[in-house]
Design a protein around this motif. Structure first.
Motif, PDB file in Angstrom:
ATOM      1  N   GLY A  83       0.835  -1.189   0.000  1.00 15.58           N
ATOM      2  CA  GLY A  83       0.000   0.000   0.000  1.00 15.58           C
ATOM      3  C   GLY A  83       0.873   1.242   0.000  1.00 15.58           C
ATOM      4  O   GLY A  83       0.785   2.101  -0.886  1.00 15.58           O
ATOM      5  N   GLY A  84       1.758   1.333   0.993  1.00 17.80           N
ATOM      6  CA  GLY A  84       2.564   2.526   1.197  1.00 17.80           C
ATOM      7  C   GLY A  84       3.571   2.790   0.098  1.00 17.80           C
ATOM      8  O   GLY A  84       3.700   3.926  -0.376  1.00 17.80           O
ATOM      9  N   ILE A 126       8.066   6.439   5.484  1.00 17.35           N
ATOM     10  CA  ILE A 126       8.721   6.002   6.727  1.00 17.35           C
ATOM     11  C   ILE A 126       8.470   4.505   6.897  1.00 17.35           C
ATOM     12  O   ILE A 126       7.311   4.064   6.874  1.00 17.35           O
ATOM     13  N   GLY A 149       6.987  -4.346   3.003  1.00 15.59           N
ATOM     14  CA  GLY A 149       6.014  -4.729   4.019  1.00 15.59           C
ATOM     15  C   GLY A 149       5.911  -6.223   4.270  1.00 15.59           C
ATOM     16  O   GLY A 149       6.839  -6.994   3.988  1.00 15.59           O
ATOM     17  N   CYS A 191       4.041  -8.274   2.708  1.00 13.03           N
ATOM     18  CA  CYS A 191       3.943  -9.005   1.447  1.00 13.03           C
ATOM     19  C   CYS A 191       5.302  -9.476   0.932  1.00 13.03           C
ATOM     20  O   CYS A 191       5.522 -10.652   0.687  1.00 13.03           O
ATOM     21  N   ARG A 216      -5.338 -12.203  10.410  1.00 12.80           N
ATOM     22  CA  ARG A 216      -4.467 -11.066  10.701  1.00 12.80           C
ATOM     23  C   ARG A 216      -5.329  -9.915  11.210  1.00 12.80           C
ATOM     24  O   ARG A 216      -6.523  -9.857  10.942  1.00 12.80           O
ATOM     25  N   TYR A 226      -2.609  -3.214  12.320  1.00  6.04           N
ATOM     26  CA  TYR A 226      -1.460  -2.900  13.178  1.00  6.04           C
ATOM     27  C   TYR A 226      -1.278  -1.389  13.293  1.00  6.04           C
ATOM     28  O   TYR A 226      -1.032  -0.711  12.292  1.00  6.04           O
ATOM     29  N   LEU A 235       1.976   4.112  16.833  1.00  2.00           N
ATOM     30  CA  LEU A 235       1.722   5.108  15.797  1.00  2.00           C
ATOM     31  C   LEU A 235       1.257   6.440  16.396  1.00  2.00           C
ATOM     32  O   LEU A 235       1.324   7.482  15.755  1.00  2.00           O
ATOM     33  N   MET A 254      -7.772  -8.218   3.104  1.00  8.34           N
ATOM     34  CA  MET A 254      -6.350  -8.016   3.376  1.00  8.34           C
ATOM     35  C   MET A 254      -5.527  -8.647   2.267  1.00  8.34           C
ATOM     36  O   MET A 254      -5.065  -9.789   2.375  1.00  8.34           O
ATOM     37  N   ALA A 278      -4.404  -3.200  -1.437  1.00  7.84           N
ATOM     38  CA  ALA A 278      -3.666  -2.092  -0.815  1.00  7.84           C
ATOM     39  C   ALA A 278      -3.035  -1.207  -1.894  1.00  7.84           C
ATOM     40  O   ALA A 278      -3.052   0.024  -1.798  1.00  7.84           O
ATOM     41  N   TYR A 318      -2.465 -20.113  -3.939  1.00  3.37           N
ATOM     42  CA  TYR A 318      -1.422 -20.660  -4.822  1.00  3.37           C
ATOM     43  C   TYR A 318      -1.070 -22.104  -4.490  1.00  3.37           C
ATOM     44  O   TYR A 318       0.086 -22.495  -4.474  1.00  3.37           O
TER      45      TYR A 318
HETATM   46  P1  FAD Z   1       1.975  -4.291   5.159  1.00  4.90           P
HETATM   47  O1  FAD Z   1       2.457  -5.064   4.018  1.00  4.90           O
HETATM   48  O2  FAD Z   1       1.736  -5.014   6.442  1.00  4.90           O
HETATM   49  O3  FAD Z   1       3.040  -3.124   5.387  1.00  4.90           O
HETATM   50  C1  FAD Z   1       2.975  -2.243   6.447  1.00  4.90           C
HETATM   51  C2  FAD Z   1       4.376  -1.787   6.779  1.00  4.90           C
HETATM   52  O4  FAD Z   1       4.293  -0.694   7.686  1.00  4.90           O
HETATM   53  C3  FAD Z   1       5.225  -2.834   7.469  1.00  4.90           C
HETATM   54  O5  FAD Z   1       6.397  -3.077   6.749  1.00  4.90           O
HETATM   55  C4  FAD Z   1       5.521  -2.243   8.841  1.00  4.90           C
HETATM   56  O6  FAD Z   1       6.839  -2.520   9.285  1.00  4.90           O
HETATM   57  C5  FAD Z   1       5.356  -0.764   8.580  1.00  4.90           C
HETATM   58  N1  FAD Z   1       4.979  -0.003   9.775  1.00  4.90           N
HETATM   59  C6  FAD Z   1       3.960  -0.247  10.635  1.00  4.90           C
HETATM   60  N2  FAD Z   1       3.887   0.711  11.575  1.00  4.90           N
HETATM   61  C7  FAD Z   1       4.881   1.586  11.296  1.00  4.90           C
HETATM   62  C8  FAD Z   1       5.324   2.791  11.914  1.00  4.90           C
HETATM   63  N3  FAD Z   1       4.688   3.311  12.971  1.00  4.90           N
HETATM   64  N4  FAD Z   1       6.369   3.435  11.376  1.00  4.90           N
HETATM   65  C9  FAD Z   1       7.011   2.939  10.287  1.00  4.90           C
HETATM   66  N5  FAD Z   1       6.631   1.812   9.675  1.00  4.90           N
HETATM   67  C10 FAD Z   1       5.583   1.147  10.168  1.00  4.90           C
HETATM   68  N6  FAD Z   1      -1.703 -10.935  -0.243  1.00  4.90           N
HETATM   69  C11 FAD Z   1      -1.865 -11.106  -1.563  1.00  4.90           C
HETATM   70  O7  FAD Z   1      -2.470 -10.262  -2.213  1.00  4.90           O
HETATM   71  N7  FAD Z   1      -1.384 -12.218  -2.206  1.00  4.90           N
HETATM   72  C12 FAD Z   1      -0.731 -13.199  -1.538  1.00  4.90           C
HETATM   73  O8  FAD Z   1      -0.304 -14.181  -2.136  1.00  4.90           O
HETATM   74  C13 FAD Z   1      -0.542 -13.047  -0.141  1.00  4.90           C
HETATM   75  N8  FAD Z   1       0.118 -13.988   0.560  1.00  4.90           N
HETATM   76  C14 FAD Z   1       0.331 -13.792   1.886  1.00  4.90           C
HETATM   77  C15 FAD Z   1       1.014 -14.769   2.598  1.00  4.90           C
HETATM   78  C16 FAD Z   1       1.269 -14.612   3.934  1.00  4.90           C
HETATM   79  C17 FAD Z   1       2.036 -15.672   4.686  1.00  4.90           C
HETATM   80  C18 FAD Z   1       0.832 -13.418   4.599  1.00  4.90           C
HETATM   81  C19 FAD Z   1       1.125 -13.201   6.043  1.00  4.90           C
HETATM   82  C20 FAD Z   1       0.138 -12.456   3.898  1.00  4.90           C
HETATM   83  C21 FAD Z   1      -0.126 -12.630   2.540  1.00  4.90           C
HETATM   84  N9  FAD Z   1      -0.840 -11.667   1.804  1.00  4.90           N
HETATM   85  C22 FAD Z   1      -1.042 -11.871   0.478  1.00  4.90           C
HETATM   86  C23 FAD Z   1      -1.387 -10.431   2.430  1.00  4.90           C
HETATM   87  C24 FAD Z   1      -0.488  -9.237   2.133  1.00  4.90           C
HETATM   88  O9  FAD Z   1       0.802  -9.503   2.617  1.00  4.90           O
HETATM   89  C25 FAD Z   1      -1.064  -7.987   2.772  1.00  4.90           C
HETATM   90  O10 FAD Z   1      -2.402  -7.803   2.373  1.00  4.90           O
HETATM   91  C26 FAD Z   1      -0.283  -6.745   2.356  1.00  4.90           C
HETATM   92  O11 FAD Z   1       1.066  -6.866   2.723  1.00  4.90           O
HETATM   93  C27 FAD Z   1      -0.893  -5.484   2.964  1.00  4.90           C
HETATM   94  O12 FAD Z   1      -0.155  -4.373   2.586  1.00  4.90           O
HETATM   95  P2  FAD Z   1      -0.077  -3.061   3.478  1.00  4.90           P
HETATM   96  O13 FAD Z   1       0.797  -2.127   2.727  1.00  4.90           O
HETATM   97  O14 FAD Z   1      -1.422  -2.636   3.866  1.00  4.90           O
HETATM   98  O15 FAD Z   1       0.630  -3.515   4.850  1.00  4.90           O
END
Ligand code: FAD
Length: 471
Positions: A17-18, A35, A43, A45, A278, A281, A285, A324, A329, A357
């Motif tokens: 997302g970010g 950040i 992240g 993913c 999940r 989180y 923050l 999720m 995202a 998968y």
């Molecule tokens: P995230 O990827 O969780 O990223 C958030 C980031 O923010 C993190 O790196 C964290 O460190 C950072 N952060 C948090 N708080 C702070 C802060 N205060 N300051 C600085 N940084 C911060 N989705 C799919 O679409 N396809 C798949 O095949 C798939 N497989 C998956 C397999 C597994 C085992 C898991 C656990 C998840 C899977 N997902 C899959 C889901 C996918 O990973 C998430 O939906 C996706 O990563 C969400 O993206 P996001 O950017 O919202 O958050």
């Protein structure tokens, strides 16, 4: 002393997302910063989710195929063995290439990358607590995107040590193949990890509270999935509630009971995987400083334009509403950057594909039968089995089928559900159809290359009005 820096757009969290929002915002001309506290971009993913799990799925499939599915193809192999350390190294190489690739993209697009943990001071200022190699700073932002993602939901009473009792993160990095792997939760993540370790030799048992697996899968597809995974050796205890999971030395003892009858059972495992979902989180923050609304599930509350009560603070990805998924995202990241620039943006929540998968893969987009029945919408089904598809036969990979659900009157495509080889790639065609409001006849009239698996897609569309050619 902390430097004070000013940016047009600051994004907290460098996940799908970010980081996508950051690149898009920079491309639209904003002075943009991101950040991230993990020490790597991408992240959940890229680091402990989609990417490492797909590396293990791909390579475990290859291993399993070499062992069990090469002789009938005229390939005699000698001794085959698994080198688990190198197997994990291959996964890590893929992850590293992709996370450092995102860092390069930040440089290319001029996105400032702060390595640290971001915390709100007030609605325009964010303090960065640097991790190693990061710089101390307080940044002032005209516009802010919260993209802090999600974390593993704990199971009450079960302590995860990421060694014998693991979350998906530990399950992606086991040092040896467990003889017995028990998984709590028959959702996508549990089943993907179950597939990996089963192929590598584990006896896998899935304990699931619901009476079906696969979470939001179409019911018929979920049943077929369970049948095929069972054939591959996975065991399922559905309608079962786990009541205990404790480590005793190198063994984990698990107790569960039948949800209906209350009948109690016990099972032992070398590794227990907790995969019950999940949760958003937001730790550290500083949300409380802004008094932003959070719902019962911990999701930051936003309106249909991703806005919090502060119009300049918007929220995307796992930390707010919706499925999720990484691509969801990403779409939201693009939409918010566009809102900032133009005042409008768009995500079609009716057209977000989901893919599991496993082998065969399971993929779907749009509505399923259960949802349409509940909504009282009349529909027609068109199905085509891969056993009748020439490419699937050529590949000796014929399990599964394509299922179209179309409006009974107009034949407009309402949903597509596929279980079969390459379903995850094929579902993109269904996404296009949905987006353009196609009817099944529109698809049936499009020339599909022969011999390809996607001919099964076309034939399933034709089947909604009873006219497949090859079945
Ligand atoms: P995230 O990827 O969780 O990223 C958030 C980031 O923010 C993190 O790196 C964290 O460190 C950072 N952060 C948090 N708080 C702070 C802060 N205060 N300051 C600085 N940084 C911060 N989705 C799919 O679409 N396809 C798949 O095949 C798939 N497989 C998956 C397999 C597994 C085992 C898991 C656990 C998840 C899977 N997902 C899959 C889901 C996918 O990973 C998430 O939906 C996706 O990563 C969400 O993206 P996001 O950017 O919202 O958050």
């Amino acid at each position: 002393d902390a430097a004070n820096k000013k940016h047009d757009v600051v994004i907290i969290g460098g996940g799908p997302g970010g980081y996508v929002a950051a690149i898009k915002a920079a491309q639209l001309g904003f002075d943009t910063a991101c950040i991230e506290k993990r020490g790597a971009l991408g992240g959940t993913c890229l680091n402990v989710g989609c990417i490492p799990s797909k590396a293990l799925l791909n390579n475990s499939h290859l291993y399993h195929q070499i062992l069990h599915d090469s002789k009938s193809r005229g390939i005699d192999v000698g001794d085959v063995s698994l080198n688990i350390a190198n197997f994990m190294k291959a996964k890590e190489t893929s992850v590293k290439q992709l996370t450092s690739g995102v860092e390069m993209l930040f440089k290319k697009n001029g996105v400032k990358y702060y390595k640290g943990s971001g915390s709100f001071v007030d609605e325009h200022n964010i303090k960065i607590d640097p991790i190693e190699g990061g710089e101390e700073a307080t940044v002032t932002a005209d516009k802010i995107i919260i993209a802090t993602g999600s974390e593993v939901t704990p199971f009450p009473g079960i302590t995860i040590d990421e060694e014998r009792i693991v979350s998906s993160t530990g399950a992606l990095s086991l040092k040896e193949v467990p003889k017995r792997l028990v998984i709590i939760g028959g959702g996508i993540i549990g089943l993907e990890m179950g597939s990996v370790w089963s192929r590598l030799g584990s006896e896998v048992t899935v304990i699931e509270f619901q009476n079906s697996i696969g979470a939001s899968m179409d019911g018929e597809i979920a049943k077929t999935t369970q049948k095929l995974l069972s054939k591959q050796g996975l065991k399922f205890n559905l309608g079962s509630k786990v009541t205990k999971g404790v480590r005793e030395g190198d063994v984990v003892k698990i107790a569960y009971e039948n949800v209906k009858t209350g009948e109690a059972s016990e099972i032992e495992a070398d590794v227990l995987l907790v995969a019950v979902g999940r949760r958003p989180y937001t730790e550290g923050l500083g949300l409380e400083k802004l008094e932003l609304d959070v719902d019962k599930k911990g999701r930051i509350v936003i309106d249909s334009e991703f806005k919090t009560k502060f119009p300049h603070i918007r929220v995307i990805g796992d930390v707010t509403f919706g499925p999720m998924l990484a691509h969801k995202a990403e779409e939201e990241g693009i939409a918010v950057a566009e809102y900032f620039k133009n005042g409008h943006g768009h995500v079609n929540y009716g057209n977000i594909p989901a893919v599991m998968y496993s082998h065969p893969e399971v993929a779907w987009v749009g509505q399923n039968e259960e949802e349409l029945k509940a909504a009282g919408i009349k529909y027609k089904i068109g199905k085509f089995p891969f056993i009748a598809n020439s490419r699937a036969k050529t590949n000796q990979d014929t399990d599964g089928f394509v299922k179209f659900i179309a409006d009974a009157q107009t034949q407009r495509v309402l949903g597509v559900h596929i279980i079969g080889p390459n379903a995850g790639e094929m579902i993109a065609e269904a996404g296009l159809a949905l987006e353009y409001g196609a009817s099944t006849e529109d698809i049936g009239r499009v020339c599909h290359a022969h011999p390809t698996l996607s001919e099964a897609f076309k034939e399933a569309a034709l089947s909604t009005f009873g006219k497949p050619i090859n079945f």
